[in-house]
Scaffold this motif. Sequence first.
Motif, PDB file in Angstrom:
ATOM      1  N   TRP A  69       1.076  -1.243  -0.259  1.00  0.00           N
ATOM      2  CA  TRP A  69      -0.088   0.003  -0.222  1.00  0.00           C
ATOM      3  C   TRP A  69       1.071   1.803  -0.120  1.00  0.00           C
ATOM      4  CZ3 TRP A  69      -4.565  -1.299   4.072  1.00  0.00           C
ATOM      5  CH2 TRP A  69      -5.772  -1.928   2.679  1.00  0.00           C
ATOM      6  N   GLY A  70       1.925   1.261   0.548  1.00  0.00           N
ATOM      7  CA  GLY A  70       3.124   2.222   0.727  1.00  0.00           C
ATOM      8  C   GLY A  70       3.375   3.056  -0.877  1.00  0.00           C
ATOM      9  N   VAL A  71       4.313   1.564  -1.431  1.00  0.00           N
ATOM     10  CA  VAL A  71       3.925   1.603  -2.760  1.00  0.00           C
ATOM     11  C   VAL A  71       3.151   2.844  -3.770  1.00  0.00           C
ATOM     12  CG1 VAL A  71       5.668   1.064  -4.926  1.00  0.00           C
ATOM     13  CG2 VAL A  71       6.743   0.201  -2.059  1.00  0.00           C
ATOM     14  N   ASN A  72       2.197   2.434  -3.381  1.00  0.00           N
ATOM     15  CA  ASN A  72       0.784   2.544  -4.644  1.00  0.00           C
ATOM     16  C   ASN A  72       0.655   3.832  -4.686  1.00  0.00           C
ATOM     17  OD1 ASN A  72      -1.216   0.952  -6.034  1.00  0.00           O
ATOM     18  ND2 ASN A  72      -2.133   1.656  -4.728  1.00  0.00           N
ATOM     19  N   TRP A  73       0.723   4.474  -3.408  1.00  0.00           N
ATOM     20  CA  TRP A  73       0.681   4.997  -3.579  1.00  0.00           C
ATOM     21  C   TRP A  73       1.303   6.245  -4.473  1.00  0.00           C
ATOM     22  CZ3 TRP A  73      -3.483   8.031  -1.863  1.00  0.00           C
ATOM     23  CH2 TRP A  73      -4.322   7.408  -0.364  1.00  0.00           C
ATOM     24  N   PRO A  74       2.666   7.090  -4.830  1.00  0.00           N
ATOM     25  CA  PRO A  74       3.400   6.868  -6.074  1.00  0.00           C
ATOM     26  C   PRO A  74       3.296   6.417  -7.545  1.00  0.00           C
ATOM     27  CG  PRO A  74       4.797   5.812  -4.875  1.00  0.00           C
ATOM     28  CD  PRO A  74       3.384   5.568  -3.918  1.00  0.00           C
ATOM     29  N   GLY A 122      -9.481  -6.276  -8.966  1.00  0.00           N
ATOM     30  CA  GLY A 122      -9.257  -6.449  -7.345  1.00  0.00           C
ATOM     31  C   GLY A 122     -10.995  -7.873  -6.889  1.00  0.00           C
ATOM     32  N   GLY A 123     -12.298  -7.949  -7.037  1.00  0.00           N
ATOM     33  CA  GLY A 123     -13.393  -8.286  -7.091  1.00  0.00           C
ATOM     34  C   GLY A 123     -12.930  -9.659  -7.806  1.00  0.00           C
ATOM     35  N   ILE A 124     -12.528  -9.787  -9.121  1.00  0.00           N
ATOM     36  CA  ILE A 124     -12.975 -10.768  -9.937  1.00  0.00           C
ATOM     37  C   ILE A 124     -11.258 -12.020  -9.089  1.00  0.00           C
ATOM     38  CG2 ILE A 124     -11.526 -12.221 -12.161  1.00  0.00           C
ATOM     39  CD1 ILE A 124     -12.672  -9.319 -13.319  1.00  0.00           C
ATOM     40  N   THR A 125     -10.140 -10.903  -8.976  1.00  0.00           N
ATOM     41  CA  THR A 125      -8.679 -12.221  -7.724  1.00  0.00           C
ATOM     42  C   THR A 125      -9.175 -12.558  -6.932  1.00  0.00           C
ATOM     43  OG1 THR A 125      -7.477 -10.138  -8.818  1.00  0.00           O
ATOM     44  CG2 THR A 125      -6.993 -11.894  -6.892  1.00  0.00           C
ATOM     45  N   PRO A 141      -5.484  -6.701  -8.275  1.00  0.00           N
ATOM     46  CA  PRO A 141      -4.962  -8.149  -7.586  1.00  0.00           C
ATOM     47  C   PRO A 141      -4.147  -7.847  -6.460  1.00  0.00           C
ATOM     48  CG  PRO A 141      -4.507  -8.763 -10.287  1.00  0.00           C
ATOM     49  CD  PRO A 141      -4.945  -7.564 -10.111  1.00  0.00           C
ATOM     50  N   LEU A 142      -3.290  -6.844  -6.387  1.00  0.00           N
ATOM     51  CA  LEU A 142      -2.314  -6.887  -5.123  1.00  0.00           C
ATOM     52  C   LEU A 142      -3.410  -6.025  -4.361  1.00  0.00           C
ATOM     53  CD1 LEU A 142       1.198  -6.818  -6.778  1.00  0.00           C
ATOM     54  CD2 LEU A 142      -0.113  -9.180  -4.895  1.00  0.00           C
ATOM     55  N   ALA A 143      -2.499  -4.571  -5.177  1.00  0.00           N
ATOM     56  CA  ALA A 143      -2.513  -3.244  -3.926  1.00  0.00           C
ATOM     57  C   ALA A 143      -4.791  -3.280  -3.283  1.00  0.00           C
ATOM     58  CB  ALA A 143      -3.104  -2.485  -3.967  1.00  0.00           C
ATOM     59  N   PHE A 145      -6.263  -8.629  -2.802  1.00  0.00           N
ATOM     60  CA  PHE A 145      -5.070  -9.255  -1.581  1.00  0.00           C
ATOM     61  C   PHE A 145      -4.895  -8.425  -0.372  1.00  0.00           C
ATOM     62  CE2 PHE A 145      -1.173  -9.680   0.493  1.00  0.00           C
ATOM     63  CZ  PHE A 145      -0.814 -10.383   1.302  1.00  0.00           C
ATOM     64  N   CYS A 146      -4.850  -7.330  -0.599  1.00  0.00           N
ATOM     65  CA  CYS A 146      -4.649  -6.293   0.580  1.00  0.00           C
ATOM     66  C   CYS A 146      -5.713  -5.507   1.276  1.00  0.00           C
ATOM     67  CB  CYS A 146      -3.620  -4.885   0.053  1.00  0.00           C
ATOM     68  SG  CYS A 146      -2.538  -4.996  -0.115  1.00  0.00           S
ATOM     69  N   PHE A 147      -6.999  -5.380   0.439  1.00  0.00           N
ATOM     70  CA  PHE A 147      -8.314  -5.646   1.331  1.00  0.00           C
ATOM     71  C   PHE A 147      -8.605  -7.097   2.245  1.00  0.00           C
ATOM     72  CE2 PHE A 147      -8.787  -1.495  -1.056  1.00  0.00           C
ATOM     73  CZ  PHE A 147      -9.536  -0.987  -0.303  1.00  0.00           C
ATOM     74  N   TRP A 148      -8.337  -8.279   1.534  1.00  0.00           N
ATOM     75  CA  TRP A 148      -8.965  -8.861   2.482  1.00  0.00           C
ATOM     76  C   TRP A 148      -7.650  -9.454   3.776  1.00  0.00           C
ATOM     77  CZ3 TRP A 148      -5.008 -12.513   3.136  1.00  0.00           C
ATOM     78  CH2 TRP A 148      -5.148 -13.914   3.711  1.00  0.00           C
ATOM     79  N   ALA A 149      -6.521  -8.752   3.848  1.00  0.00           N
ATOM     80  CA  ALA A 149      -5.463  -9.530   4.227  1.00  0.00           C
ATOM     81  C   ALA A 149      -5.522  -8.692   5.286  1.00  0.00           C
ATOM     82  CB  ALA A 149      -3.766  -8.709   3.684  1.00  0.00           C
ATOM     83  N   MET A 150      -6.275  -7.306   4.925  1.00  0.00           N
ATOM     84  CA  MET A 150      -6.605  -5.888   5.679  1.00  0.00           C
ATOM     85  C   MET A 150      -7.743  -6.180   6.950  1.00  0.00           C
ATOM     86  SD  MET A 150      -4.581  -3.065   7.185  1.00  0.00           S
ATOM     87  CE  MET A 150      -4.755  -2.172   8.490  1.00  0.00           C
ATOM     88  N   ILE A 151      -8.806  -6.639   6.359  1.00  0.00           N
ATOM     89  CA  ILE A 151      -9.702  -7.414   7.405  1.00  0.00           C
ATOM     90  C   ILE A 151      -9.263  -7.968   7.810  1.00  0.00           C
ATOM     91  CG2 ILE A 151     -12.394  -8.417   7.050  1.00  0.00           C
ATOM     92  CD1 ILE A 151     -12.496  -5.796   6.097  1.00  0.00           C
ATOM     93  N   THR A 152      -8.484  -8.844   7.561  1.00  0.00           N
ATOM     94  CA  THR A 152      -8.160 -10.508   8.562  1.00  0.00           C
ATOM     95  C   THR A 152      -7.614 -10.038   9.170  1.00  0.00           C
ATOM     96  OG1 THR A 152      -8.456 -11.948   6.334  1.00  0.00           O
ATOM     97  CG2 THR A 152      -7.249 -13.025   8.131  1.00  0.00           C
ATOM     98  N   ILE A 153      -6.337  -9.045   8.910  1.00  0.00           N
ATOM     99  CA  ILE A 153      -5.506  -8.457   9.899  1.00  0.00           C
ATOM    100  C   ILE A 153      -6.427  -7.955  11.030  1.00  0.00           C
ATOM    101  CG2 ILE A 153      -3.656  -6.188  10.472  1.00  0.00           C
ATOM    102  CD1 ILE A 153      -3.344  -6.704   8.287  1.00  0.00           C
TER     103      ILE A 153
END
Length: 304
Positions: free
Chosen positions: A25-30, A52-55, A231-233, A236-244
């Motif tokens: 997520w940090g790298v994704n801002w630029p 992201g949804g398809i992934t 797929p990544l930002a 994956f990341c939204f699923w991971a953040m809910i899990t976290i």
Amino acid sequence: MTADSNAAVSSRTAAGLFVLVIVLWGVNWPVMKVGLAYIPPLHFALLRMLLGGITMFAAAALAGQLRLPARQDWPLVVSVGVFQMSAFMALGFFGLLFVGSGRAAILAYTTPLWVLPLSLWLLKERVSIGKLAGFALGLTGVAVLFNPAGFDWGDGRVLLGNGLLLSGAALWAVQIVQVRGHRWVGTPLSLAPWQHAVAVAVLAPLAFYFEADASIRWTAESIAILAYNGPLATGFCFWAMITITRALPAVTTSIGSLAVPVVGMLSASWWLGEPLSLTNSGGLALIASAVATLALSEAWARRA
């Protein structure tokens, strides 16, 4: 976590996921800042949620967790899709049109400051002197970001961009508190595809109405940016953040999220040449200190 497991992952697994999310997520801002040169903001948000949804539909199907959410989980599915995904994403992209990616990352991740009053109100958490001190320190950091010497109060576009980013942060805070207070039936993986579907359903009409004449410049760079964002930002990341958020305390999640703007600011400086201004660095340092104070206060309260 097994295919049918409904329990949160271990704290160690959640911590590992958190580090990965912070970097992505940090790298994704630029990355997003560059992407806006090719794709209009609402279309960018829509494509990001769609990919992201398809992934996540594919991941849930492979894990044997592709099923309709239980009735008890639908309020969470809808609110995450509308506020955290659609609103936060759209506000972030529009904010990036007028604000540098490093500063945008800092403003978007003032979320921990807004988590505290919401937790006190909705989760009935106790107020301590440490928490009040941390909140005051954080507000001081926000004030530094908006001091007249480092911020142009006469530029309406800059004011709009900063306001949009702060609004997105407040909406994300609502979601953090809601996730902690929700009694889950489904797993984060089983709910994530439907949250993305809600986001797409919200963003699609907005994009086609407000950006009806917009065009996307398809190049190797814009395709790579979408591949990273989808797929990544997003998936994956939204699923991971809910899990976290399920596995770690709300304050811990808030603290860790402050590493995202640090990565964002440094990567924007290295890649886009954005200056590491004293205003942005000072504001971020104060906000980070504020959240650290909140965390220490929480830890002392638990020990007591």
